[in-house]
Design a protein around this motif. Structure first.
Motif, PDB file in Angstrom:
ATOM      1  N   TRP A 214       0.913  -1.332  -0.216  1.00  0.00           N
ATOM      2  CA  TRP A 214      -0.034  -0.183  -0.085  1.00  0.00           C
ATOM      3  C   TRP A 214       0.856   1.257   0.038  1.00  0.00           C
ATOM      4  CZ3 TRP A 214      -0.774   4.083   3.642  1.00  0.00           C
ATOM      5  CH2 TRP A 214      -1.713   4.803   3.400  1.00  0.00           C
ATOM      6  N   GLY A 218       0.852   3.914  -3.117  1.00  0.00           N
ATOM      7  CA  GLY A 218       0.608   5.293  -3.014  1.00  0.00           C
ATOM      8  C   GLY A 218       1.670   6.240  -3.071  1.00  0.00           C
ATOM      9  N   TRP A 251      -5.217   0.915  -5.024  1.00  0.00           N
ATOM     10  CA  TRP A 251      -5.008   1.736  -3.833  1.00  0.00           C
ATOM     11  C   TRP A 251      -5.982   1.709  -2.651  1.00  0.00           C
ATOM     12  CZ3 TRP A 251      -5.711   6.094  -0.945  1.00  0.00           C
ATOM     13  CH2 TRP A 251      -4.887   6.447  -0.135  1.00  0.00           C
ATOM     14  N   THR A 255      -6.606   0.018   0.877  1.00  0.00           N
ATOM     15  CA  THR A 255      -6.829   0.670   2.110  1.00  0.00           C
ATOM     16  C   THR A 255      -8.042   0.092   2.700  1.00  0.00           C
ATOM     17  OG1 THR A 255      -6.181   2.914   0.709  1.00  0.00           O
ATOM     18  CG2 THR A 255      -7.283   3.148   2.843  1.00  0.00           C
ATOM     19  N   GLY A 683       1.655  13.763   1.283  1.00  0.00           N
ATOM     20  CA  GLY A 683       2.064  12.608   0.936  1.00  0.00           C
ATOM     21  C   GLY A 683       3.346  12.078   1.704  1.00  0.00           C
TER      22      GLY A 683
END
Lengths: 722, 94
Positions: A214, A218, A251, A255, A683
């Motif tokens: 993940w 991301g 993604w 999540t 981010g």
């Protein structure tokens, strides 16, 4: 050397087949020797893929154009960094990267579980071997990266200029690591279903791999957005492009999976949901790879048409049908061990969060595949654009942020309404204060959705701060530690929980950046001559002079010619600064353009210049008009077409100088984006949170030592784990 | 030629690695990996108990709710410890 590379691939295919066969035979016959042999075959597969990659990388670094792939995607003047990364700019090379990453991930997880999950692991080994075998079969059968040319060219085609960006070259391996990483929990979920061992063992063994996947996915998406913002020359970071969407969908579902597995671990609930989520995540990861390479959907990212689209579709269909049949056949073993005690519980809010994330994915899926669906149904291709996506995803994103605020304050099993109100009092006050400040000091009132997002984001941030404060206070009450120590021990002792909270904070910071930059963006396109001035978003921008340089592009992409401009910008406070947007020109191999013209008429890329700021960015790009050079270029082609390289270089320099001295009016784009930097900062915060959550806990590291003493429950719980 | 030689060499090397357990006989732990799984389950259960403790200290759980949750979780943890004891050949603590 190409023969060695091909041999690595074929040996890899045979090894993968053996790994699957030996593991399945070993577990069915109860013969552990075969299971171990199958696991060792996966280690061998990783070694073979490393060998194949080394052979190919060596060819790229040596500019060995006898390899078709090197001749197609590299050239002698490609900078070394881009030669190393050119492998995954091509279809064959990216298939090899998939197989390499998969074999490394599989080796790591099988090594870590070599003494546990004796029932599940062999089936997981077989699944991973089959997936690796599929990619190897594609390379051996259709897309061999070690294909050679009978007559190698003297010079290669060079790497696609658009890809000559540091973020873009790290972005594909990041995405692929994410895609591949999700195959690990998928494989163990299949193993758990086959063995009917549907407890949380497979989740505990693979949770960290899912989190790593993940995180990489991301980060890859963020790098792609950064590339779009700084390289593509349109000024945005997200265009709802099919390939962008293809990476976002796994993604989102990943999540949801990371949240819902906590419910299974804690309460033994959502078992069917979890296996469905991980199957969906893996299928979407395959679909993402397929979309980039198939070219079935128009995308700026679909680099080249594919010859393996049908094979991909067949494999995806087999995975979907096989997994669905397996889940249906195991439904009796997937019953929840507990019931939802209350709607005011963390598990209930996790479920809601999951539903919103899956709804977001479905919306994006529909919008992405709508052109194909409409063509199949009506015969005409119709597509939906960013406004459609924005209209449907924005409300869902708002609900998601609200749930991120509520979830952490609610305890497992149940919380009383009074407790919920008590927990929410300060965060709600914080959010209201933010609302008032935003209304009074910013133009947020003109954009209700942006205002709502900032209000909810403030709520989430206040909840996160409150969680840290309350947790550290509780620790101080027990241990008497000073604040910094209490805080650090709190996080160290509960990495998963507090890492998750940090990730939440990062996500809302990112959403704030998206809301601010999309709601209050100001864009101007103007055509200017040197000396002209225009206004954009509070800046006065003057085109001072044109520039023309040879072999000196700032990005180090190896472009021989760069035309640009020097812009002088002045903000409302009178502060001035310089911006230098430019455009790189790459030579084409098309001989019809002439020996000189090929340097001016090949591909060109924008090298934007951005004044980064926490409050706003000023983004500028230029499109120089070199049509005035067409006549002189034609003359130069005729006159110096057969001259030496040095003479031609002098002629090119003279043409560039001519543009610099007497440029035609150039087209400029200036964009003022408020808060856009917070997207990248958000981010980074998410990445930090994910790293904290994924880091092995002191308990895990001490498990082996403690197991020697067969510690008793009470003593273990009293003992400090660090 | 290069391809054939490389393929034979690579397959021989892979064969050496993967055949070894078949020739040597696999070392098998007497519990078949159950200990590792129980240890992991134990740690997960401990984490749940600590989480609940943190929740009550932070005021998210009432003391009453915590008492019942904690009792249940400790019961499950003791069950895991008993299974671990049985693996060791010891009688569970009474």
């Amino acid at each position: 050397m190409a023969g060695i590379g091909s041999a690595c691939l074929f040996a890899g295919l045979l090894t993968a087949v053996y790994a699957a066969g030996a593991s399945l035979y070993g577990v069915r016959a109860g013969n552990a020797a075969f299971v171990i042999s199958g696991r060792r075959a996966i280690y061998c597969l990783a070694a073979l893929m490393l060998g194949a990659t080394a052979v190919l990388q060596s060819a790229f670094l040596r500019s060995d154009f006898s390899y078709a792939l090197v001749a197609e995607g590299s050239s002698t003047d490609t900078p070394t960094f881009y030669k190393v990364t050119a492998m995954w700019a091509t279809q064959d090379g990216s298939l090899l990267l998939w197989a390499l990453l998969l074999s490394l991930f599989a080796s790591a997880v099988l090594f870590l579980t070599r003494r546990s999950l004796r029932g599940i692991a062999p089936y997981a080994t077989a699944v991973l071997a089959i997936v690796a075998g599929f990619f190897l079969l594609l390379m051996v059968g259709w897309e061999n990266p070690f294909g050679t040319l009978a007559n190698p060219p003297a010079e290669g085609g060079g790497l696609n200029p658009l890809l000559r960006h540091p973020a873009m070259m790290i972005h594909p391996p990041m995405l692929y690591t994410g895609y591949v990483g999700f195959s690990i929990p998928f494989a163990f979920a299949v193993g758990a279903l086959i063995t009917r061992n549907t407890g949380a063992d497979w989740i505990r063994a693979t949770r960290r791999f899912a989190l790593v996947a993940w995180t990489f996915l991301g980060t890859g998406i963020m790098l792609g957005a950064l590339w779009s913002y700084t390289e593509l020359g349109w000024g945005g970071y997200w265009a709802w492009d099919p390939v962008e969407n293809a990476s976002l969908m796994p993604w989102l579902v990943g999540t949801a999976f990371l949240h819902s597995i906590m419910v299974q671990e804690k309460r033994g609930m959502l078992k069917i949901w979890n296996v469905c989520l991980i199957i969906a995540t893996f299928v979407l990861a395959l679909l993402g790879t397929f979309l980039v390479r198939s070219g079935i959907l128009d995308s700026i990212h679909a680099f080249g048409a594919s010859t393996i689209g049908v094979q991909f579709l067949v494999f995806i269909a087999l995975v979907v049908v096989g997994s669905t049949a397996l889940v249906i056949s195991r439904l009796p073993y997937l019953r929840s061990e507990a019931r939802l005690d209350s709607l005011l519980s963390r598990e209930a809010f996790f479920l809601l969060n999951n539903l919103v994330l899956v709804a977001l994915c479905l919306v994006i899926f529909w919008g992405t595949f709508f052109p194909l669906i409409s063509e199949a149904v009506t015969g005409t291709e119709a597509s939906v654009g960013p406004p459609w996506f924005n209209r449907l995803t924005t409300p869902l994103a708002l609900v998601l942020v609200l749930l991120m605020a509520i979830g952490p304050v609610v305890s497992w099993r149940r919380i009383s309404p009074a407790g919920l109100l008590r927990a929410f009092m300060w965060p709600v006050l914080g959010a209201l204060l933010t609302l008032l400040v935003a209304l009074a000091l910013t133009p947020a009132g003109e954009r209700p959705l942006a205002l709502l997002m900032s209000c909810f984001a403030a709520l989430v941030l206040a909840v996160v701060v409150q969680e840290f404060w309350r947790g550290a206070s509780a620790r101080r009450t027990i241990s008497g530690d000073p604040w910094p120590r209490a805080l650090s021990r709190l996080v160290a002792r509960n990495r998963r929980r507090y890492g998750g909270y940090i990730a939440h904070a990062g996500i809302v910071v990112l959403f704030l950046g998206v809301a601010g930059s999309s709601a209050f963006l100001e864009q101007r396109d103007v055509r200017l001559s040197p000396g002209d001035t225009f206004k954009s978003g509070g800046y006065d921008i003057t085109y001072e002079r044109a520039t023309a340089t040879l072999g000196e592009d700032r990005a180090g992409s190896g472009a021989p010619i760069t035309f640009g401009a020097v812009l002088r910008a002045r903000d409302e406070d009178g502060k001035t600064f310089t911006l230098r947007p430019s455009r790189n020109f790459y030579p084409t191999q098309d001989a019809s353009k002439g020996a000189i013209g090929r340097f001016f008429e090949g591909e060109a890329t924008s090298e934007v210049d951005v004044r980064w700021g926490l409050r706003r960015d000023l983004w500028t790009a230029i499109r120089p008009d070199i049509s005035a050079l067409e006549g002189p270029i034609r003359e130069a082609n005729a006159k110096f077409g057969n001259s030496s390289g040095d003479v031609q270089a002098l002629v090119i320099a003279a043409l560039a100088e001519r543009y610099r001295r007497d440029p035609a009016p150039a087209t400029f784009r200036a964009i003022v984006s408020p808060l856009v930097s917070w997207i990248w900062i958000g981010g980074g915060i998410v990445l930090l949170g994910a790293l904290i959550a994924a880091w092995p806990s002191p308990e895990a590291r001490l498990r082996r030592v403690r197991s020697l003493y067969s510690a008793r429950l009470g003593r273990d719980l009293r003992a400090e784990p660090s | 030629m290069e391809y054939a030689v490389a393929l034979i060499v690579l397959l021989c090397l892979v064969g050496l690695v993967v055949m070894r357990p078949l020739l040597a006989g696999a070392p098998e732990s007497p519990d078949g990996g159950a200990r590792e799984e129980l240890e992991a389950a134990k740690e997960a259960k401990y984490r749940e108990i600590r989480d609940a403790e943190l929740d009550v200290q932070m005021g998210k759980l009432s003391k009453e709710d915590h008492r019942s949750i904690d009792r249940e979780l400790r019961g499950e943890a003791i069950e895991i410890l008993e299974r671990l004891d049985r693996l060791d050949g010891r009688a569970p603590d009474s």
